[in-house]
Design an enzyme around this catalytic site. Structure first.
Site, PDB file in Angstrom:
ATOM      1  CG  ASP A  77      43.712 -58.701  92.584  1.00 42.50           C
ATOM      2  OD1 ASP A  77      42.474 -58.794  92.676  1.00 42.50           O
ATOM      3  OD2 ASP A  77      44.366 -57.768  93.101  1.00 42.50           O
ATOM      4  CB  VAL A  78      38.905 -61.965  91.531  1.00 43.14           C
ATOM      5  CG1 VAL A  78      39.166 -63.394  91.963  1.00 43.14           C
ATOM      6  CG2 VAL A  78      38.559 -61.086  92.732  1.00 43.14           C
ATOM      7  CE1 TYR A 109      31.368 -59.084 102.451  1.00 45.26           C
ATOM      8  CE2 TYR A 109      29.174 -59.110 103.405  1.00 45.26           C
ATOM      9  CZ  TYR A 109      30.292 -59.782 102.963  1.00 45.26           C
ATOM     10  OH  TYR A 109      30.333 -61.161 103.035  1.00 45.26           O
ATOM     11  CB  SER A 123      26.690 -61.947 102.251  1.00 46.91           C
ATOM     12  OG  SER A 123      26.428 -61.518 103.568  1.00 46.91           O
ATOM     13  CB  ALA A 152      26.727 -51.717  97.522  1.00 48.92           C
ATOM     14  CB  SER A 158      44.083 -69.863  99.847  1.00 49.34           C
ATOM     15  OG  SER A 158      43.600 -68.589 100.201  1.00 49.34           O
ATOM     16  CG  ASN A 203      34.771 -68.403  98.374  1.00 46.92           C
ATOM     17  OD1 ASN A 203      33.944 -68.380  99.288  1.00 46.92           O
ATOM     18  ND2 ASN A 203      36.077 -68.317  98.608  1.00 46.92           N
ATOM     19  N   GLY A 215      39.419 -67.646  95.507  1.00 45.69           N
ATOM     20  CA  GLY A 215      39.619 -67.505  96.955  1.00 45.69           C
ATOM     21  C   GLY A 215      39.530 -68.851  97.651  1.00 45.69           C
TER      22      GLY A 215
HETATM   23  P1  NAI Z   1      38.517 -65.697 103.953  1.00 43.91           P
HETATM   24  O1  NAI Z   1      39.159 -64.387 104.229  1.00 43.91           O
HETATM   25  O2  NAI Z   1      38.841 -66.870 104.806  1.00 43.91           O
HETATM   26  O3  NAI Z   1      38.809 -66.102 102.448  1.00 43.91           O
HETATM   27  C1  NAI Z   1      38.759 -65.177 101.416  1.00 43.91           C
HETATM   28  C2  NAI Z   1      39.444 -65.760 100.217  1.00 43.91           C
HETATM   29  O4  NAI Z   1      39.334 -64.820  99.137  1.00 43.91           O
HETATM   30  C3  NAI Z   1      40.939 -66.003 100.412  1.00 43.91           C
HETATM   31  O5  NAI Z   1      41.314 -67.164  99.712  1.00 43.91           O
HETATM   32  C4  NAI Z   1      41.579 -64.784  99.761  1.00 43.91           C
HETATM   33  O6  NAI Z   1      42.909 -65.025  99.283  1.00 43.91           O
HETATM   34  C5  NAI Z   1      40.620 -64.571  98.617  1.00 43.91           C
HETATM   35  N1  NAI Z   1      40.677 -63.217  98.061  1.00 43.91           N
HETATM   36  C6  NAI Z   1      40.443 -62.048  98.681  1.00 43.91           C
HETATM   37  N2  NAI Z   1      40.618 -61.020  97.808  1.00 43.91           N
HETATM   38  C7  NAI Z   1      40.963 -61.579  96.623  1.00 43.91           C
HETATM   39  C8  NAI Z   1      41.297 -61.075  95.339  1.00 43.91           C
HETATM   40  N3  NAI Z   1      41.280 -59.760  95.085  1.00 43.91           N
HETATM   41  N4  NAI Z   1      41.637 -61.945  94.367  1.00 43.91           N
HETATM   42  C9  NAI Z   1      41.669 -63.285  94.597  1.00 43.91           C
HETATM   43  N5  NAI Z   1      41.339 -63.825  95.789  1.00 43.91           N
HETATM   44  C10 NAI Z   1      41.005 -62.981  96.785  1.00 43.91           C
HETATM   45  O7  NAI Z   1      36.966 -65.361 103.943  1.00 43.91           O
HETATM   46  P2  NAI Z   1      35.641 -66.259 104.053  1.00 43.91           P
HETATM   47  O8  NAI Z   1      34.972 -65.865 105.296  1.00 43.91           O
HETATM   48  O9  NAI Z   1      35.906 -67.684 103.794  1.00 43.91           O
HETATM   49  O10 NAI Z   1      34.778 -65.630 102.843  1.00 43.91           O
HETATM   50  C11 NAI Z   1      34.594 -66.262 101.603  1.00 43.91           C
HETATM   51  C12 NAI Z   1      33.376 -65.658 100.927  1.00 43.91           C
HETATM   52  O11 NAI Z   1      32.230 -65.882 101.730  1.00 43.91           O
HETATM   53  C13 NAI Z   1      33.460 -64.156 100.726  1.00 43.91           C
HETATM   54  O12 NAI Z   1      32.895 -63.821  99.472  1.00 43.91           O
HETATM   55  C14 NAI Z   1      32.613 -63.599 101.844  1.00 43.91           C
HETATM   56  O13 NAI Z   1      32.074 -62.342 101.544  1.00 43.91           O
HETATM   57  C15 NAI Z   1      31.537 -64.673 101.924  1.00 43.91           C
HETATM   58  N6  NAI Z   1      30.822 -64.697 103.195  1.00 43.91           N
HETATM   59  C16 NAI Z   1      31.483 -64.990 104.358  1.00 43.91           C
HETATM   60  C17 NAI Z   1      30.786 -65.011 105.555  1.00 43.91           C
HETATM   61  C18 NAI Z   1      31.429 -65.314 106.871  1.00 43.91           C
HETATM   62  O14 NAI Z   1      30.792 -65.120 107.888  1.00 43.91           O
HETATM   63  N7  NAI Z   1      32.645 -65.797 106.911  1.00 43.91           N
HETATM   64  C19 NAI Z   1      29.346 -64.692 105.595  1.00 43.91           C
HETATM   65  C20 NAI Z   1      28.763 -64.420 104.310  1.00 43.91           C
HETATM   66  C21 NAI Z   1      29.498 -64.431 103.156  1.00 43.91           C
END
Ligand code: NAI
Length: 282
Positions: free
Chosen positions: A97-98, A189, A176, A191, A44, A124, A42
């Site tokens: 896709d992970v 989420y 998180s 869980a 990107s 991530n 993830g």
């Molecule tokens: P984002 O939506 O900007 O990025 C998510 C990334 O994961 C993207 O690159 C997307 O393409 C990729 N992704 C989603 N499903 C996928 C799949 N099945 N296979 C491959 N790639 C996949 O989100 P963000 O906010 O940067 O989140 C990143 C991580 O941080 C996540 O694990 C999220 O749960 C965690 N997180 C985010 C918080 C926030 O407030 N933004 C708070 C706590 C944790």
């Protein structure tokens, strides 16, 4: 010998050196990361992009995957790759896709071939699909748990043989605050992230004897597009009020801690879960 300002020679020399350093100095020694190869799932956008760029700035070659959910996702991925290339390190990326364990194995094989090594894994990739549990559809539960938890397992399992054989590896899982404390409507989420914290500890125990560190970061509310577009302003205001520092975090705030966990400064840390939440959990 004092100079004409009456300052002793050694002090004057020191002052000259310090005032000549006009660029910000790195606080963390990351020389051990130079020439290593990292996978960021993830990578990107959001936190993943910030982590990928931070690793590249320290001289890591970076491979990242993303979910191809449409034109915007592909544009984001190409933009991350463009930014990474500016650091003059090697870059490899494609959609993977992970949740697809077979393709995860293929992706890891490609990274080994294309980049010539594999030393760091950042799990991530993550999604949320919020809804009260009595209204939650099977697919909403499954997509979150399969992405956030199964995905980290598939990638960790796929990189383990290489890291074990070379007796060196750093794995950081992006969990998180909602893996330890929850709010209404995020049972899937919470869980998945609580599971990821348990998985971090188990992996640390099993991989530690081969000099592989496995840790997690637990971000609070981090200002990514997903958050600013998907979460109501009321909830964000509450999150600000709740945190001791009175603000949301930036992706860069998480990237700095991930970098620390990948550096030799954290070589004696494993199985730890580090909050990056501005004091939200206090
Ligand atoms: P984002 O939506 O900007 O990025 C998510 C990334 O994961 C993207 O690159 C997307 O393409 C990729 N992704 C989603 N499903 C996928 C799949 N099945 N296979 C491959 N790639 C996949 O989100 P963000 O906010 O940067 O989140 C990143 C991580 O941080 C996540 O694990 C999220 O749960 C965690 N997180 C985010 C918080 C926030 O407030 N933004 C708070 C706590 C944790």
């Amino acid at each position: 010998m004092p100079d004409d300002r009456g300052i002793p020679g050694a002090v004057a020399a020191l002052l000259e050196r310090v005032s000549a350093e006009t660029q910000p100095q790195a606080l963390l020694d990351t020389t051990s990361l130079r020439g290593r190869t990292a996978i960021v799932t993830g990578g990107s956008s959001g936190i993943g992009r910030a982590v990928a760029l931070e690793l590249a700035r320290c001289g890591c070659n970076v491979a990242f995957c993303f979910l191809d959910s449409g034109a915007k996702a592909r544009l984001d991925a190409h933009e991350t790759a463009r930014l990474l290339r500016q650091t003059e390190t090697k870059v490899y990326f494609r959609s993977c896709d992970v949740r697809d364990s077979r393709d995860v194995r293929v992706f890891v094989g490609e990274v080994l071939r294309e980049m010539g090594g594999l030393h760091i894994l950042i799990n991530n990739a993550g999604v949320s699909r919020d809804r009260p549990l009595w209204k939650m559809e099977d697919h909403e539960w499954e997509s979150v748990v399969r992405t956030n938890l199964d995905g980290a397992f598939y990638f960790t399992r796929a990189v383990a043989p290489t890291m074990r054989a070379q007796e060196w590896g750093k794995i950081v899982n992006v969990a998180s605050v909602h893996g330890t404390r929850t709010v209404f409507g995020i049972s899937n989420y919470s869980a998945s992230k609580a599971g990821l914290i348990g998985f971090t500890k188990s992996s640390a125990l099993e991989l530690g004897p081969m000099n592989i560190n496995v840790n997690a970061v637990a971000p609070g509310y981090i200002r990514t597009t997903r958050l600013t577009e998907g979460v109501s302003p009321d909830v964000l205001d509450q999150a600000r009020e709740h945190s001791a520092l009175g603000r949301l975090g930036d992706p860069q705030d998480v990237a700095g801690v991930v970098l620390f966990l990948c550096s030799e400064a954290a070589r004696h840390m494993t199985g730890a879960v580090i909050p990056v939440d501005g004091g939200y959990l206090l």
